[in-house]
Design a protein around this motif. Structure first.
Motif, mmCIF file in Angstrom:
data_model
loop_
_atom_site.group_PDB
_atom_site.id
_atom_site.type_symbol
_atom_site.label_atom_id
_atom_site.label_comp_id
_atom_site.label_asym_id
_atom_site.label_seq_id
_atom_site.Cartn_x
_atom_site.Cartn_y
_atom_site.Cartn_z
ATOM 1 N N ASN A 9 0.820 -1.222 0.000
ATOM 2 C CA ASN A 9 0.000 0.000 0.000
ATOM 3 C C ASN A 9 0.850 1.265 0.000
ATOM 4 O O ASN A 9 0.616 2.195 0.764
ATOM 5 C CB ASN A 9 -0.935 0.001 1.214
ATOM 6 C CG ASN A 9 -1.780 -1.262 1.287
ATOM 7 O OD1 ASN A 9 -1.606 -2.069 2.210
ATOM 8 N ND2 ASN A 9 -2.656 -1.439 0.341
ATOM 9 N N ARG A 11 2.278 4.772 -0.986
ATOM 10 C CA ARG A 11 1.623 5.985 -1.476
ATOM 11 C C ARG A 11 2.558 7.178 -1.278
ATOM 12 O O ARG A 11 3.234 7.295 -0.259
ATOM 13 C CB ARG A 11 0.305 6.221 -0.724
ATOM 14 C CG ARG A 11 -0.537 7.401 -1.217
ATOM 15 C CD ARG A 11 -1.841 7.453 -0.424
ATOM 16 N NE ARG A 11 -2.669 8.593 -0.792
ATOM 17 C CZ ARG A 11 -3.547 8.611 -1.777
ATOM 18 N NH1 ARG A 11 -3.712 7.501 -2.503
ATOM 19 N NH2 ARG A 11 -4.256 9.687 -2.059
ATOM 20 N N LYS A 12 2.601 8.067 -2.281
ATOM 21 C CA LYS A 12 3.391 9.287 -2.173
ATOM 22 C C LYS A 12 2.608 10.452 -2.762
ATOM 23 O O LYS A 12 2.200 10.407 -3.934
ATOM 24 C CB LYS A 12 4.729 9.141 -2.910
ATOM 25 C CG LYS A 12 5.630 10.376 -2.812
ATOM 26 C CD LYS A 12 6.021 10.672 -1.383
ATOM 27 C CE LYS A 12 6.936 11.876 -1.270
ATOM 28 N NZ LYS A 12 7.306 12.168 0.139
ATOM 29 N N CYS A 13 2.417 11.486 -1.942
ATOM 30 C CA CYS A 13 1.674 12.675 -2.357
ATOM 31 C C CYS A 13 2.565 13.903 -2.258
ATOM 32 O O CYS A 13 3.351 14.044 -1.312
ATOM 33 C CB CYS A 13 0.440 12.871 -1.483
ATOM 34 S SG CYS A 13 -0.704 11.474 -1.473
ATOM 35 N N VAL A 18 -0.895 13.125 -6.461
ATOM 36 C CA VAL A 18 -0.643 11.768 -5.984
ATOM 37 C C VAL A 18 0.290 11.107 -6.995
ATOM 38 O O VAL A 18 -0.126 10.727 -8.089
ATOM 39 C CB VAL A 18 -1.950 10.962 -5.841
ATOM 40 C CG1 VAL A 18 -1.643 9.549 -5.344
ATOM 41 C CG2 VAL A 18 -2.902 11.664 -4.884
ATOM 42 N N ASP A 21 0.055 5.758 -6.012
ATOM 43 C CA ASP A 21 -1.291 5.665 -5.444
ATOM 44 C C ASP A 21 -1.598 4.259 -4.942
ATOM 45 O O ASP A 21 -2.189 3.447 -5.643
ATOM 46 C CB ASP A 21 -2.307 6.089 -6.513
ATOM 47 C CG ASP A 21 -3.708 6.294 -5.929
ATOM 48 O OD1 ASP A 21 -3.875 6.168 -4.712
ATOM 49 O OD2 ASP A 21 -4.623 6.576 -6.729
ATOM 50 N N ASP A 22 -1.121 3.958 -3.714
ATOM 51 C CA ASP A 22 -1.531 2.744 -3.005
ATOM 52 C C ASP A 22 -1.175 1.473 -3.782
ATOM 53 O O ASP A 22 -2.034 0.644 -4.070
ATOM 54 C CB ASP A 22 -3.035 2.792 -2.720
ATOM 55 C CG ASP A 22 -3.465 1.755 -1.692
ATOM 56 O OD1 ASP A 22 -2.699 1.499 -0.749
ATOM 57 O OD2 ASP A 22 -4.561 1.192 -1.848
ATOM 58 N N THR A 46 8.625 5.582 -7.025
ATOM 59 C CA THR A 46 8.500 4.273 -6.372
ATOM 60 C C THR A 46 9.861 3.701 -6.021
ATOM 61 O O THR A 46 10.097 3.259 -4.890
ATOM 62 C CB THR A 46 7.738 3.292 -7.285
ATOM 63 O OG1 THR A 46 6.419 3.786 -7.516
ATOM 64 C CG2 THR A 46 7.666 1.912 -6.659
ATOM 65 N N GLY A 59 2.327 3.582 3.790
ATOM 66 C CA GLY A 59 2.656 2.267 3.256
ATOM 67 C C GLY A 59 3.865 1.650 3.931
ATOM 68 O O GLY A 59 4.536 2.290 4.763
ATOM 69 N N ARG A 204 -0.633 4.095 -10.483
ATOM 70 C CA ARG A 204 -1.301 2.848 -10.126
ATOM 71 C C ARG A 204 -0.802 1.693 -10.993
ATOM 72 O O ARG A 204 -0.418 1.889 -12.144
ATOM 73 C CB ARG A 204 -2.819 2.983 -10.306
ATOM 74 C CG ARG A 204 -3.461 3.967 -9.335
ATOM 75 C CD ARG A 204 -4.965 3.944 -9.483
ATOM 76 N NE ARG A 204 -5.618 4.807 -8.489
ATOM 77 C CZ ARG A 204 -6.926 4.914 -8.349
ATOM 78 N NH1 ARG A 204 -7.731 4.230 -9.164
ATOM 79 N NH2 ARG A 204 -7.429 5.709 -7.423
#
Length: 294
Positions: A9, A11-13, A18, A21-22, A46, A59, A204
């Motif tokens: 999970n 996630r980076k904003c 975003v 995303d998860d 990532t 995450g 995603r």
């Protein structure tokens, strides 16, 4: 096959953006794992979160079943998209300098042989070609004899021969049982090097599996191709979907023999015809509607 690295999970904003995303995935031991996607898809973000360079918004990242911590850097080697080295030092001097920074290291002689650097040892960085510099950067990512190697678009900008030379080095490292996580824009590269991969778009995961398994899952046909002028003169309206690309017609055929027979019966030229299997590039177009390098 045991899992060496697991992402849960993630996630980076960045304010209202975003970037990742998860997403969740596992990397088994001893494979080359690929992250594919267009520019801005979230690949580099990532990989930087896994490396520990960028802090996730949320995450988990587990290495060998435990939360990844600062000690992971001792087990990892990284080749960034772009890296600067001391331009006026010789290759031999650069290798010795980086070699001196670690307690655990790969013997320099072994490193030089592995990365085909013997003929470059007395050259300064300013005199190395793009492919030679990438071989040096690849060697520097291996100096600490890492268990896990990150390669962020390692062949971008290289000529075809230099790309293939670097592929050979990656294959050698895989043969040693090391774990490789790479991002790439090149579909032929991913199909040759990656045992398993994920395709990311807009942060995603949109597809995951081995290259062969993904192509089996999403395609039940081959492409029968012929020159557009040759096709246009035929009295032929295929029942299968047809696309026009770079002066060629591609027919999505579920029965290659039948399609070829119909084309030949209508006078298609043999030297105009070819058959190809779907590729990862075709898969990306199918899933997203745009090319991988956008």
């Amino acid at each position: 096959m045991p899992t060496v690295l697991e992402v849960r999970n993630l996630r980076k904003c960045y304010r209202n953006l975003v970037a990742v995303d998860d997403i969740s995935f596992c990397i088994p031991e001893g494979i080359c794992f690929g992250l594919l996607g267009p520019n801005g898809a979230g690949k580099t973000t990532t990989i930087e979160m896994i490396e520990g360079i960028t802090q996730p918004t949320s995450g988990e990242i587990l290495y060998r079943g435990k939360p990844r911590d600062a000690s992971f850097s001792l087990q990892a080697g990284i080749q960034f998209q772009a890296t600067s080295v001391m331009e006026h030092l010789k290759t031999r001097e650069i290798l010795r300098l980086f070699h001196s920074l670690y307690q655990k290291t790969m013997p320099l002689a072994e490193l030089v042989k592995l990365c085909d650097l013997e003929s470059l040892l007395e050259q300064t960085a300013t005199r190395l070609s793009g492919g030679q510099k990438q071989r040096l950067m690849f060697a520097l990512s291996l100096v600490n004899d890492p268990e896990f190697i990150f390669l962020d678009e390692p062949t971008t900008g290289l000529d075809p021969q230099s790309r293939r030379n670097l592929w050979k080095l990656i294959e050698r490292v895989k043969a040693q049982g090391k774990n490789v996580l790479m991002t790439t824009h090149y579909m032929d590269e991913a199909e040759i090097l990656c045992d398993h991969l994920i395709i990311i778009d807009h942060g995603r995961i949109i597809a995951e599996g081995s290259p062969a398994a993904l192509l089996r899952e999403y395609f039940g046909y081959y492409y029968v191709c012929l020159d557009a002028p040759d096709f246009d003169r035929l009295d032929y309206d295929p029942a299968e979907p047809v696309s026009r690309k770079n002066g060629r017609i591609e027919i999505q055929s579920r029965s290659v023999n039948d399609t070829l027979q119909q084309l030949l019966q209508r006078g298609a030229l043999l030297n105009s015809l070819s058959v190809r299997q779907p590729t990862l590039e075709d898969l990306f177009l199918k899933l997203t509607g745009h090319t991988l390098r956008e």
